[in-house]
Design an enzyme around this catalytic site. Structure first.
Site: not given
Length: 576
Positions: A404, A535, A537
């Site tokens: 990001c 993102h 993750e």
């Protein structure tokens, strides 16, 4: 539907989320379908506008829900996909009740906490618990409900009362309560009085624990367990010893050893749930894989150091999903992970003047790491330090992953030092900067007035562009033509700058459906220099690591080529 409630006493932050996730994972090993709900007793509608330093990270779901970080724990451990309704806040429930009052649904009655608010909470729990959350598309068998905060707090009172009523609404055989308490060690002695007081408070509110999970820095002595059982009016088999372990991934097996699932099976009559042979086999395979995972953790000795260059490093929970994604990847690579925390502002020249020792230590930490990660964030503070970290990684061929904001600072750095645009920046940092200096711009469709829920949120596709077969990140995704990942941002790379950036070697290998919004960048002729606008993750799982993070850890450990070969040969979920 069976319900398992996890509450906490004595202090907050005691580990309810990990215990709830671990309990759910063990229930899945029986072949059951498990879902989870988190209750957060704060007035905010969601976690979207809360500071990471105040509340930890904001976890984003497929539907764009901005939720508590514990929902990330549930998704990672249980392998499920939750919705924003799986996170209940006081603000959400009050808004729901007031909206019904405005519509006249209460037929002129005085609207009160009891019964209207408590009924709304119970209705919400029953409705959301039945939402399918896994690939089967079927209604779950068991719902884990975590009550945030500490029982006895004024904020959680309506939820405690709702759960007290809920146990009778669903029936005793369908409701179990696990209370997590603290057993401190003072001068070498394990103290049970805080737990006794916590259980007394719980009982006074109409809830009786079926199991007491005791958090302690060391393994509980047998006399301690017997004392807790006697004074808290439970059997010794109902007292679970949850002591500190080397990794939280050991917790499910720690609970299994103490026959927690056997007790819950009897208490909730789980044998009445009809399961097919395939369900049971899938559960057994899950347990085998988890045992293999924990063994791999214990046998990992080669260290890989990843420098995490962030702006919220004073509270590690601000980057919880990032940490977990790195852990998942290091386990796949059979490496021992060491995260080197670098506060981004400490890398900036101004720090050299104000605190030279801190400045030198930050640069020493960065330069000695095997890989560099710049995660997401908002605002101007620390961004120049992030830009310098991206420059160091690019020039010194150090594996780099930007997420990001990490993509945006990498692009700004490239524009400054390769394209020669000395004042290149983001309109987030300097809104009045000239247009030809704006490498990062505000997305035109985003509301500039209201902050809550107005970003580009949730699961969205990224299309790999033509002639990107060379791309390492595409190979990590199995040479797919497209991927779907979760987003949370207001700014994007300026489309007018893309051609010039690509001409100089910074390739935007992934874009959105329109082909104009840049999603993935990759530097040509670099061991691993990748950044994503999304993102990754948020979708990393314990047994299925995020591919961008896996690439970073593998490149930092100098095993990326062999990892790619193994992934191609055996499949993306192979145990490398």
């Amino acid at each position: 539907m069976k319900y398992v409630v996890v509450s906490g006493g004595v202090i907050s932050g005691i580990g309810k989320g990990v215990l709830a996730s671990s309990t759910g994972m063990l229930l899945k090993t029986l072949g059951l379908k498990v879902t989870s709900i988190k209750i957060d007793p704060y007035m905010n509608l969601d976690a979207g506008t809360m500071s990471p330093l105040e509340h930890g990270e904001c976890f984003v779901l497929n539907d764009g829900g901005e939720t508590d970080l514990d929902l990330g724990n549930y998704e990672r451990y249980l392998g499920v996909t939750l919705t924003k309704d799986h996170n209940i806040t006081t603000g959400k429930v009050y808004s729901h009740v007031m909206a019904k009052e405005r519509k006249g649904d209460y037929l002129g009655k005085t609207v009160q906490v009891v019964p209207h608010l408590t009924n709304a909470i119970q209705d919400w729990l029953e409705r959301v618990a039945r939402i399918p959350v896994d690939d089967s598309g079927m209604e779950p068998d068991v719902c884990i409900i975590e009550l945030g905060g500490t029982v006895g707090d004024i904020e959680s009172a309506p939820f405690v009362e709702a759960l007290r009523q809920f146990q009778f609404r669903v029936g005793r055989d369908n409701f179990a309560l696990i209370h997590v308490s603290l057993v401190p060690v003072i001068h070498g002695e394990q103290k049970t009085k805080p737990t006794q007081a916590a259980i007394k408070d719980l009982r006074s509110l109409g809830l009786t624990p079926d199991m007491i999970a005791c958090r302690c820095s060391e393994e509980l002595d047998k006399p301690t367990i017997e004392k807790i059982a006697m004074f808290c009016h439970v059997g010794p088999e109902q007292v679970v010893n949850v002591h500190d372990v080397a990794s939280t991934y050991h917790v499910p097996l720690l609970l299994l050893e103490q026959r927690m699932i056997d007790y819950l099976g009897q208490r909730l009559k789980l044998s009445d749930i009809k399961l097919g042979a395939e369900d049971k086999e899938r559960g057994a395979r899950l347990l085998d894989r988890w045992r293999h995972l924990t063994t791999a953790i214990d046998e990992s000795f080669e260290v890989v150091q990843i420098a995490l260059v962030g702006k919220y490093t004073h509270l590690k929970d601000s980057y919880l999903s990032v940490i977990k994604a790195l852990e998942h990847s290091s386990m796949r690579c059979k490496r021992k992970l060491e995260i080197v925390w670098v506060e981004a502002s400490d890398l900036e020249p101004e720090m050299s003047a104000s605190d030279k020792e801190k400045f030198q230590q930050a640069w020493k930490s960065l330069s000695s790491s095997d890989g560099i990660l710049v995660p997401g964030g908002f605002g101007t503070r620390g961004t120049e330090g992030m830009i310098l970290a991206a420059k160091w990684a690019r020039e010194n061929k150090i594996p780099y992953l930007g997420v990001c904001l990490g993509l945006q600072v990498a692009t700004i750095e490239f524009a400054r030092h390769v394209l020669g645009i000395a004042d290149a920046t983001s309109s987030e940092f300097y809104p009045e900067v000239a247009e030809d200096k704006q490498v990062v711009v505000y997305m035109p469709e985003i509301d500039k007035q209201n902050m809550g829920g107005t970003m580009r949120l949730g699961l969205r596709p990224t299309i790999f562009q033509e002639d990107t077969d060379w791309s390492i990140i595409r190979k990590l995704y199995g040479s797919a033509s497209s991927v779907e990942e979760r987003h949370r941002h207001r700014y994007e790379i300026n489309p007018k700058m893309v051609q010039k950036l690509e001409e100089h070697g910074l390739k935007f290998v992934g874009r959105d459906e329109t082909g104009t919004r840049c999603e993935i960048l990759e530097l040509v002729d670099h061991p691993y220099y990748v950044a994503t606008q999304y993102h990754p993750e948020y979708m990393s799982k314990v047994l299925d690591p995020s591919q961008p993070f896996l690439g970073l850890v593998a490149a930092a450990a100098n095993i990326l080529p062999s990892l790619l070969a193994a992934e191609r040969a055996v499949g993306a979920r192979a145990d490398f």
